[in-house]
Design a protein around this motif. Structure first.
Motif, PDB file in Angstrom:
ATOM      1  N   ARG A 155       0.840  -1.198   0.000  1.00 46.65           N
ATOM      2  CA  ARG A 155       0.000   0.000   0.000  1.00 46.65           C
ATOM      3  C   ARG A 155       0.880   1.254   0.000  1.00 46.65           C
ATOM      4  O   ARG A 155       0.643   2.202  -0.753  1.00 46.65           O
ATOM      5  CB  ARG A 155      -0.932   0.000   1.200  1.00 46.65           C
ATOM      6  CG  ARG A 155      -1.869   1.197   1.248  1.00 46.65           C
ATOM      7  CD  ARG A 155      -2.868   1.127   2.401  1.00 46.65           C
ATOM      8  NE  ARG A 155      -3.831   0.062   2.162  1.00 46.65           N
ATOM      9  CZ  ARG A 155      -3.904  -1.073   2.879  1.00 46.65           C
ATOM     10  NH1 ARG A 155      -3.075  -1.277   3.880  1.00 46.65           N
ATOM     11  NH2 ARG A 155      -4.802  -1.974   2.601  1.00 46.65           N
ATOM     12  N   GLN A 156       1.905   1.274   0.833  1.00 43.74           N
ATOM     13  CA  GLN A 156       2.805   2.434   0.888  1.00 43.74           C
ATOM     14  C   GLN A 156       3.555   2.628  -0.431  1.00 43.74           C
ATOM     15  O   GLN A 156       3.749   3.763  -0.884  1.00 43.74           O
ATOM     16  CB  GLN A 156       3.793   2.290   2.051  1.00 43.74           C
ATOM     17  CG  GLN A 156       3.140   2.463   3.410  1.00 43.74           C
ATOM     18  CD  GLN A 156       2.407   3.785   3.526  1.00 43.74           C
ATOM     19  OE1 GLN A 156       2.934   4.851   3.211  1.00 43.74           O
ATOM     20  NE2 GLN A 156       1.147   3.727   3.973  1.00 43.74           N
ATOM     21  N   ARG A 207       1.190   4.167  -2.997  1.00 47.96           N
ATOM     22  CA  ARG A 207       0.906   5.581  -2.725  1.00 47.96           C
ATOM     23  C   ARG A 207       1.941   6.485  -3.386  1.00 47.96           C
ATOM     24  O   ARG A 207       1.728   7.684  -3.535  1.00 47.96           O
ATOM     25  CB  ARG A 207       0.867   5.852  -1.226  1.00 47.96           C
ATOM     26  CG  ARG A 207      -0.369   5.287  -0.546  1.00 47.96           C
ATOM     27  CD  ARG A 207      -0.361   5.569   0.939  1.00 47.96           C
ATOM     28  NE  ARG A 207      -0.497   6.986   1.219  1.00 47.96           N
ATOM     29  CZ  ARG A 207      -1.642   7.577   1.567  1.00 47.96           C
ATOM     30  NH1 ARG A 207      -2.742   6.866   1.667  1.00 47.96           N
ATOM     31  NH2 ARG A 207      -1.668   8.877   1.822  1.00 47.96           N
ATOM     32  N   ARG A 208       3.071   5.909  -3.788  1.00 42.31           N
ATOM     33  CA  ARG A 208       4.130   6.671  -4.427  1.00 42.31           C
ATOM     34  C   ARG A 208       4.066   6.590  -5.951  1.00 42.31           C
ATOM     35  O   ARG A 208       4.938   7.122  -6.641  1.00 42.31           O
ATOM     36  CB  ARG A 208       5.482   6.181  -3.920  1.00 42.31           C
ATOM     37  CG  ARG A 208       5.727   6.661  -2.494  1.00 42.31           C
ATOM     38  CD  ARG A 208       6.596   5.727  -1.696  1.00 42.31           C
ATOM     39  NE  ARG A 208       6.920   6.277  -0.379  1.00 42.31           N
ATOM     40  CZ  ARG A 208       6.099   6.246   0.665  1.00 42.31           C
ATOM     41  NH1 ARG A 208       4.894   5.702   0.551  1.00 42.31           N
ATOM     42  NH2 ARG A 208       6.460   6.770   1.825  1.00 42.31           N
ATOM     43  N   THR A 222      -8.689   4.672 -10.599  1.00 47.50           N
ATOM     44  CA  THR A 222      -7.330   5.036 -11.007  1.00 47.50           C
ATOM     45  C   THR A 222      -6.622   3.876 -11.693  1.00 47.50           C
ATOM     46  O   THR A 222      -5.589   4.079 -12.318  1.00 47.50           O
ATOM     47  CB  THR A 222      -6.481   5.501  -9.803  1.00 47.50           C
ATOM     48  OG1 THR A 222      -6.489   4.486  -8.813  1.00 47.50           O
ATOM     49  CG2 THR A 222      -7.014   6.817  -9.233  1.00 47.50           C
ATOM     50  N   TYR A 232      -3.754  11.229  -8.909  1.00 42.96           N
ATOM     51  CA  TYR A 232      -3.917  10.809  -7.524  1.00 42.96           C
ATOM     52  C   TYR A 232      -2.569  10.281  -7.064  1.00 42.96           C
ATOM     53  O   TYR A 232      -2.003   9.381  -7.689  1.00 42.96           O
ATOM     54  CB  TYR A 232      -4.987   9.724  -7.438  1.00 42.96           C
ATOM     55  CG  TYR A 232      -5.468   9.442  -6.042  1.00 42.96           C
ATOM     56  CD1 TYR A 232      -6.260  10.359  -5.362  1.00 42.96           C
ATOM     57  CD2 TYR A 232      -5.142   8.256  -5.403  1.00 42.96           C
ATOM     58  CE1 TYR A 232      -6.717  10.096  -4.081  1.00 42.96           C
ATOM     59  CE2 TYR A 232      -5.598   7.982  -4.125  1.00 42.96           C
ATOM     60  CZ  TYR A 232      -6.389   8.908  -3.470  1.00 42.96           C
ATOM     61  OH  TYR A 232      -6.837   8.645  -2.201  1.00 42.96           O
ATOM     62  N   LEU A 233      -2.049  10.864  -6.003  1.00 45.42           N
ATOM     63  CA  LEU A 233      -0.722  10.498  -5.504  1.00 45.42           C
ATOM     64  C   LEU A 233      -0.706  10.657  -3.994  1.00 45.42           C
ATOM     65  O   LEU A 233      -1.120  11.697  -3.465  1.00 45.42           O
ATOM     66  CB  LEU A 233       0.349  11.400  -6.144  1.00 45.42           C
ATOM     67  CG  LEU A 233       1.786  11.204  -5.682  1.00 45.42           C
ATOM     68  CD1 LEU A 233       2.312   9.834  -6.100  1.00 45.42           C
ATOM     69  CD2 LEU A 233       2.671  12.300  -6.267  1.00 45.42           C
ATOM     70  N   ASN A 234      -0.250   9.636  -3.313  1.00 45.64           N
ATOM     71  CA  ASN A 234      -0.108   9.653  -1.865  1.00 45.64           C
ATOM     72  C   ASN A 234      -1.408  10.043  -1.150  1.00 45.64           C
ATOM     73  O   ASN A 234      -1.414  10.819  -0.202  1.00 45.64           O
ATOM     74  CB  ASN A 234       1.043  10.571  -1.438  1.00 45.64           C
ATOM     75  CG  ASN A 234       1.489  10.283  -0.018  1.00 45.64           C
ATOM     76  OD1 ASN A 234       1.285   9.196   0.516  1.00 45.64           O
ATOM     77  ND2 ASN A 234       2.104  11.280   0.602  1.00 45.64           N
ATOM     78  N   GLY A 235      -2.526   9.527  -1.675  1.00 39.69           N
ATOM     79  CA  GLY A 235      -3.816   9.738  -1.031  1.00 39.69           C
ATOM     80  C   GLY A 235      -4.455  11.083  -1.298  1.00 39.69           C
ATOM     81  O   GLY A 235      -5.420  11.445  -0.642  1.00 39.69           O
TER      82      GLY A 235
END
Length: 163
Positions: A14-15, A18-19, A41, A154-157
């Motif tokens: 998930r982390q 997000r990148r 997305t 959409y990037l890092n939430g």
């Protein structure tokens, strides 16, 4: 098929995701004259010959079951100034507002956002289930683009711009 995934690996994945910047899209279909759509997305080009793409939709999404049965779907790539639409199509409580203005809706064709960054009509030719999602493959039959290139990402939430 079930996978026994380590929760730590899931959190790390998930982390990592997000990148990864992704364009924001509204996937649309029309079922018996009723327009439907969802923010997504997970969309990617698949091949140039034939021009094709794939979209990944959560099996729990209201649109999922109908998408398995329609002949065509639309991909509306959102422009930076359309964040409100991304939020609206992600919020089930705003269902009644979704196609109120700015959309070309008619017949059984997928609704098209008039000023989308890009719009692609796809003939759904296949789908595959994997984990919590299904991968829908479409052959592109129509393309329209907006001259200005500034997609909503959409990037890092968070929503943002490529600029």
């Amino acid at each position: 098929m079930m996978y026994d995934t380590d929760p730590g690996l899931t959190d790390d994945f998930r982390q990592a995701m997000r990148r990864v910047a992704s364009t924001v899209n509204v996937i649309t279909i029309c079922v018996n004259g009723e327009p439907m759509g969802i923010t997504a997305t997970a969309m990617s080009s698949l091949a140039m010959d034939p021009p094709s793409l794939l979209v990944c939709i959560n099996q729990a999404a209201a649109l999922h079951g109908s998408l398995q049965d329609v002949s065509h779907f639309g991909v509306n790539v959102l422009h930076r100034d359309q964040e409100h639409l991304a939020r609206m199509f992600a919020d089930r409580s705003q269902h009644h507002l979704r196609f109120a203005s700015g959309w070309e809706v008619g017949g059984d064709r997928p609704p098209r956002l008039a000023d989308a960054q890009a719009f692609l009509t796809c003939r759904r030719i296949d789908h595959h289930q994997f984990g919590t999602h299904s991968i829908f493959i479409g052959v592109v039959e129509e393309v329209r683009v907006r001259d200005e290139v500034d997609p909503l990402i959409y990037l890092n939430g968070a929503y943002g711009s490529a600029r």
